[in-house]
Design an enzyme around this catalytic site. Structure first.
Site, PDB file in Angstrom:
ATOM      1  N   GLU A  12       0.813  -1.210   0.000  1.00 55.32           N
ATOM      2  CA  GLU A  12       0.000   0.000   0.000  1.00 55.32           C
ATOM      3  C   GLU A  12       0.849   1.265   0.000  1.00 55.32           C
ATOM      4  OE1 GLU A  12      -3.636  -1.975   2.650  1.00 55.32           O
ATOM      5  OE2 GLU A  12      -2.113  -0.752   3.611  1.00 55.32           O
ATOM      6  N   ASP A 216     -12.570  -5.893  -1.013  1.00 58.76           N
ATOM      7  CA  ASP A 216     -13.419  -7.081  -0.978  1.00 58.76           C
ATOM      8  C   ASP A 216     -14.704  -6.717  -0.260  1.00 58.76           C
ATOM      9  OD1 ASP A 216     -13.158  -7.967   2.056  1.00 58.76           O
ATOM     10  OD2 ASP A 216     -11.145  -7.440   1.382  1.00 58.76           O
TER      11      ASP A 216
END
Length: 251
Positions: A12, A216
């Site tokens: 990230e 998700d």
């Protein structure tokens, strides 16, 4: 004034570290911190680690050791709110710890000693992040929608929940959302660090804001969706949003 950019996973933040000017690597409390400049701003880049205790330790180090003026968290989360889809972006308005339960001494989800369940993010920083997120999503339309299977990427602003559990089953996600909703907490996304950082920042009086890209739906496919998304999409979102945020902060 130094801005801390915090993430949970190296994927990230890898692009941000590569873009850092005058980088210096420092190790403290078993963690690696990168100091330098991004887009004309003094910054510290750090990985929070996974979970609330790890994140709280890192946030405390950023404040006490590096004297940061603000902390911004960028990363990924599981979408649990209605209409929150993979590839969407959520900017936190406030946080709740979904695994906090000191009942019957205190109402469920209330933080002992704080007389509240929800911790607000800094409004001004959050507004800048919202602008940066909207610019990122607008530029991503038609580029990332094939990878996210989401043809209409959206930016959301609201409540996020943190807890020391990776929510990866549909029944668990549904139950968590229902329980919180019945208590008046309409949660958009779930992750594992932000609420702890929000609490540390409240204690120290340091402005905090957070943005999470939905990797998700916190369901039975979450473990596979999460890994793929972090590898292919998350770093590009983080690079774009942090760059735009810092430009707006400077202006």
């Amino acid at each position: 004034m130094t801005t801390a950019i915090l993430s949970a996973l190296p994927e990230e933040q890898s692009g941000l570290v590569a873009s850092l000017q005058q980088p210096q690597r420092r190790v403290h409390a078993g963690r690696t911190f990168w100091t330098g400049s991004l887009h004309g701003h003094s910054v510290v880049l750090a990985l929070s680690g996974i979970g609330k205790v790890a994140a709280a330790t890192t946030a405390t180090a950023l404040i006490e050791r590096f004297g940061v003026a603000r902390i911004v968290f960028t990363g990924v989360a599981g979408g649990v709110g209605d209409g929150v889809r993979v590839g969407d972006v959520v900017v936190a308005q406030d946080y709740v710890q979904h695994d906090m339960d000191a009942s019957p001494l205190f109402p469920r989800w209330e933080l002992p000693g704080y007389a509240r369940a929800r911790l607000a993010c800094d409004a001004a920083l959050s507004a800048l992040l919202l602008d940066a997120a909207r610019a990122c999503v607008a530029s991503a339309q038609g580029q990332l929608d094939l990878e996210t299977a989401n043809p209409a990427l959206q930016v959301h602003h609201g409540l996020m929940a943190s807890g020391d559990r990776f929510v990866s089953a549909a029944h668990e996600s549904d139950r968590l959302r229902t329980l919180l909703r019945e208590a008046g907490h309409e949660v958009l996304a779930v992750e594992m660090e932000g609420a702890a950082v929000a609490q540390v920042c409240l204690d120290y009086g340091v402005p905090f804001a957070a943005v999470r890209t939905i990797s998700d739906r916190a369901d039975d496919a979450a473990h596979g969706d999460f890994a793929l998304f972090v590898q292919t999409v998350a770093s590009r979102y983080a690079d774009h949003m942090v760059q735009t945020f810092l430009q707006k902060l400077r202006n």
